[in-house]
Design a protein around this motif. Structure first.
Motif, PDB file in Angstrom:
ATOM      1  N   UNK A  77     -28.209  14.855 -22.455  1.00  0.00           N
ATOM      2  CA  UNK A  77     -27.335  15.922 -22.996  1.00  0.00           C
ATOM      3  C   UNK A  77     -28.023  16.597 -24.194  1.00  0.00           C
ATOM      4  N   UNK A  78     -28.937  15.989 -24.773  1.00  0.00           N
ATOM      5  CA  UNK A  78     -29.345  16.449 -25.971  1.00  0.00           C
ATOM      6  C   UNK A  78     -30.783  16.732 -25.880  1.00  0.00           C
ATOM      7  N   UNK A  79     -31.101  17.147 -24.740  1.00  0.00           N
ATOM      8  CA  UNK A  79     -32.472  17.619 -24.357  1.00  0.00           C
ATOM      9  C   UNK A  79     -32.767  18.676 -25.189  1.00  0.00           C
ATOM     10  N   UNK A  80     -34.345  18.839 -25.725  1.00  0.00           N
ATOM     11  CA  UNK A  80     -34.754  19.781 -26.441  1.00  0.00           C
ATOM     12  C   UNK A  80     -35.618  20.911 -25.771  1.00  0.00           C
ATOM     13  N   UNK A  81     -35.547  20.770 -24.331  1.00  0.00           N
ATOM     14  CA  UNK A  81     -36.183  21.548 -23.443  1.00  0.00           C
ATOM     15  C   UNK A  81     -35.858  23.177 -23.850  1.00  0.00           C
ATOM     16  N   UNK A  82     -34.774  23.631 -23.783  1.00  0.00           N
ATOM     17  CA  UNK A  82     -34.474  24.872 -23.938  1.00  0.00           C
ATOM     18  C   UNK A  82     -34.860  25.342 -25.309  1.00  0.00           C
ATOM     19  N   UNK A  83     -34.566  24.703 -26.545  1.00  0.00           N
ATOM     20  CA  UNK A  83     -35.074  25.288 -27.579  1.00  0.00           C
ATOM     21  C   UNK A  83     -36.651  25.374 -27.598  1.00  0.00           C
ATOM     22  N   UNK A  84     -37.368  24.459 -27.205  1.00  0.00           N
ATOM     23  CA  UNK A  84     -38.744  24.468 -26.970  1.00  0.00           C
ATOM     24  C   UNK A  84     -39.289  25.415 -26.090  1.00  0.00           C
ATOM     25  N   UNK A  85     -38.486  25.998 -25.212  1.00  0.00           N
ATOM     26  CA  UNK A  85     -38.863  27.022 -24.189  1.00  0.00           C
ATOM     27  C   UNK A  85     -38.771  28.246 -25.069  1.00  0.00           C
ATOM     28  N   UNK A  86     -37.556  28.410 -25.755  1.00  0.00           N
ATOM     29  CA  UNK A  86     -37.587  29.729 -26.598  1.00  0.00           C
ATOM     30  C   UNK A  86     -38.386  30.019 -27.643  1.00  0.00           C
ATOM     31  N   UNK A  87     -39.033  28.847 -28.211  1.00  0.00           N
ATOM     32  CA  UNK A  87     -39.987  28.742 -29.071  1.00  0.00           C
ATOM     33  C   UNK A  87     -41.133  29.367 -28.502  1.00  0.00           C
ATOM     34  N   UNK A  88     -41.649  28.599 -27.578  1.00  0.00           N
ATOM     35  CA  UNK A  88     -42.997  28.939 -26.994  1.00  0.00           C
ATOM     36  C   UNK A  88     -42.935  30.087 -26.055  1.00  0.00           C
ATOM     37  N   UNK A  89     -41.721  30.686 -25.805  1.00  0.00           N
ATOM     38  CA  UNK A  89     -41.690  31.728 -24.687  1.00  0.00           C
ATOM     39  C   UNK A  89     -42.285  31.361 -23.267  1.00  0.00           C
ATOM     40  N   UNK A  90     -42.028  30.235 -23.039  1.00  0.00           N
ATOM     41  CA  UNK A  90     -42.224  29.489 -21.603  1.00  0.00           C
ATOM     42  C   UNK A  90     -41.214  29.831 -20.936  1.00  0.00           C
ATOM     43  N   UNK A  91     -41.361  30.386 -19.482  1.00  0.00           N
ATOM     44  CA  UNK A  91     -40.622  30.461 -18.373  1.00  0.00           C
ATOM     45  C   UNK A  91     -39.827  29.198 -18.090  1.00  0.00           C
ATOM     46  N   UNK A  92     -38.499  29.316 -18.064  1.00  0.00           N
ATOM     47  CA  UNK A  92     -37.590  28.056 -18.089  1.00  0.00           C
ATOM     48  C   UNK A  92     -36.466  28.098 -17.420  1.00  0.00           C
ATOM     49  N   UNK A  93     -35.917  27.126 -16.758  1.00  0.00           N
ATOM     50  CA  UNK A  93     -34.668  26.864 -15.916  1.00  0.00           C
ATOM     51  C   UNK A  93     -34.033  25.560 -16.059  1.00  0.00           C
ATOM     52  N   UNK A  94     -33.051  25.281 -15.909  1.00  0.00           N
ATOM     53  CA  UNK A  94     -32.295  24.078 -15.944  1.00  0.00           C
ATOM     54  C   UNK A  94     -31.450  23.798 -14.541  1.00  0.00           C
ATOM     55  N   UNK A  95     -31.417  22.506 -14.328  1.00  0.00           N
ATOM     56  CA  UNK A  95     -30.820  21.869 -12.968  1.00  0.00           C
ATOM     57  C   UNK A  95     -29.384  22.328 -12.984  1.00  0.00           C
ATOM     58  N   UNK A  96     -28.805  22.640 -11.997  1.00  0.00           N
ATOM     59  CA  UNK A  96     -27.119  22.675 -11.935  1.00  0.00           C
ATOM     60  C   UNK A  96     -26.561  21.701 -11.202  1.00  0.00           C
ATOM     61  N   UNK A  97     -27.086  21.085 -10.238  1.00  0.00           N
ATOM     62  CA  UNK A  97     -26.511  20.063  -9.288  1.00  0.00           C
ATOM     63  C   UNK A  97     -27.933  19.055  -8.830  1.00  0.00           C
TER      64      UNK A  97
END
Length: 370
Positions: free
Chosen positions: A284-304
Motif C-alpha cells: 500500500x505504501x509503494x513509492x513507485x508512483x512518486x519516483x515515476x513522477x520525479x524521474x518522468x518515467x512511463x508508469x502504470x499500476x495494476x488494477x486486478x
C-alpha cells in the motif's frame, strides 16, 4: 719281441689317455647343460626388452590421448574459475535492450510439445499477493486510439518455467505482455518465441517482500541490505538476462517498493535505458508512483490480480471485476500467471470481450505521472 710288445702297450696307453681327454669335455658339457649354468646377462635380456616395449606403448597412448583430447571450457563471469559448458550460452555479454531498437531473434523456432500437467513440471510458487485489495487514486486514462472502446492490458507474470503454457497463451491471439523472471530455466527461450510472434516482453524483477527471508523472491532478487552499487549491478545483470524486454514490473517487492532510496536507484537505470515500469502494487505504501513522477518515467499500476485464488470461479470473478473497472474508468490493467485456470478463464471471456474492448500491450498502457 719284447720291445715290440712294450711298444704296442705304450701306444695303447697313449690312445686310452687321448680318448679319456676327449670324453671329459663332453661329460662336463652335458652336466653343465643339466644344471642351466648360462651367464646372467643372457637370462635377463628378454624381460627387460618386453618391459621397455610395454612402456613405449603406454607412453605413446597417453601422449596421443592428451594431444587429441577435446576441451570445452567456459570462463565464469564472476572470476577466473573454469566451468564445464556442454551447452553454448545464447548471451555471452551482458546487454540492455532498448525498446526503440529492433532486436534479432536469437533462437530458432522450435516445436513446442503439448502443455504438461502441473505435476509434470514443478513451477516454484514465487508470488506473494496482498492480503486485501489496496485502495489508491487512479492515474489518468491512457490515450486511446479508439475512444469508443475501453482499453484492457493483460500481463502474464512469472514466465520462464513452462514453454508449453506460454505457447498456449500466445495461441489466444490477443495482445499479451509476457513478464519473464531473470535466470529462469526457459526464460530466454520463451522471450525469443514471444518476440518472434509479435508479443511484448517485460522483465519480472524480483524484489524483497515483507515475508523475507521466510519467502525468497528467487534468483537475481534486489534486497534492502544491498548498497546502491550492489542494487544497480544486480539490476543491470537482470536486465541483460532476458532479451527483447521493453519494460519492468516488480516480482513480490512489498518491502523494497516501499523504500524510496531503492526505488530511486532502480528508476535511475530504467530512465537511462528508456524502459517503463509497472507497479504490481504488492504494498500500500509503494513509492513507485512518486519516483515515476520525479524521474518522468512511463508508469502504470495494476488494477486486478486475476488468479491469486486458483479456482475457475475465483478467476471468473476477477475477470468480471477487471471488465467493470475498464467500463467505469475507460481502462484497466490485469496481471495473471501461467496457470491452466487462468488460460481457461481468458478463453471463456474472449469471444465477447474482443468486440467490446481494445486489448493493448503494456507499453501502450503506461503514461507519465502528472
Amino acid at each position: 719281441m719284447t720291445k715290440k710288445k712294450e711298444t704296442k702297450t705304450n701306444e695303447k696307453k697313449k690312445t686310452t689317455r687321448k680318448s679319456g681327454t676327449r670324453k671329459a669335455p663332453a661329460k662336463s658339457a652335458s652336466a653343465s647343460k643339466g644344471k642351466n649354468t648360462s651367464p646372467p646377462s643372457e637370462i635377463n635380456q628378454g624381460p627387460i626388452a618386453l618391459l621397455i616395449l610395454l612402456l613405449l606403448v603406454v607412453g605413446t597412448g597417453v601422449a596421443a590421448h592428451l594431444f587429441f583430447k577435446p576441451f570445452q571450457r567456459d570462463i565464469s563471469l564472476a572470476g577466473n574459475k573454469e566451468i564445464s559448458s556442454p551447452v553454448p550460452r545464447i548471451h555471452k555479454e551482458p546487454r540492455v535492450i532498448k525498446p526503440e531498437k529492433a532486436v534479432a531473434v536469437l533462437e530458432k523456432t522450435v516445436k513446442i510439445p503439448e502443455i504438461p500437467t502441473q505435476d509434470e513440471i514443478k513451477i516454484p510458487t514465487y508470488e506473494v499477493f496482498p492480503k486485501k485489495e489496496l485502495e489508491r487514486e487512479r492515474l489518468r486514462p491512457v490515450k486511446e486510439k479508439h475512444p469508443d472502446k475501453p482499453v484492457l492490458a493483460i500481463i502474464i507474470d512469472d514466465m520462464g518455467y513452462d514453454p508449453g503454457i506460454a505457447e498456449a497463451f500466445m495461441a489466444l491471439d490477443i495482445p499479451l505482455t509476457f513478464s519473464v523472471l531473470p535466470h529462469s530455466p526457459h526464460g530466454v527461450r520463451i522471450a525469443n518465441r514471444a518476440h518472434e510472434r509479435g508479443y511484448e516482453v517485460m522483465l519480472h524483477l524480483p524484489m524483497q517482500p515483507v515475508e523475507y527471508p521466510r519467502i525468497h523472491p528467487g534468483p537475481g532478487a534486489l534486497l534492502l541490505s544491498m548498497d546502491p552499487d550492489e542494487v544497480i549491478a544486480a539490476l543491470r545483470h537482470n536486465l541483460s538476462a532476458i532479451p527483447h524486454i521493453r519494460g519492468v514490473n516488480n516480482h513480490m517487492g512489498s518491502a523494497l517498493t516501499a523504500s524510496e532510496p531503492h526505488i530511486n536507484q532502480i528508476f535511475t537505470v530504467l530512465k537511462k535505458e528508456n524502459f517503463f515500469f509497472i507497479d504490481s502494487r504488492t504494498a500500500a505504501d509503494s513509492r513507485g508512483r512518486s519516483a515515476a513522477r520525479m524521474f518522468q518515467l512511463p508508469f502504470a499500476e495494476r488494477d486486478v490480480f486475476l488468479d491469486h485464488i486458483q479456482h475457475k470461479d475465483a478467476v471468473k470473478l476477477e475477470l468480471d471485476r477487471l471488465l467493470r473497472i475498464a467500463d467505469k474508468h475507460g481502462n484497466a490493467l490485469g496481471i495473471g500467471h501461467p496457470h491452466r485456470v487462468t488460460l481457461e478463464g481468458l478463453q471463456r471471456i474472449l469471444p465477447e470481450a474482443k468486440d467490446r474492448y481494445r486489448f493493448v500491450y503494456a507499453s501502450e498502457f503506461v503514461a507519465f505521472v502528472e
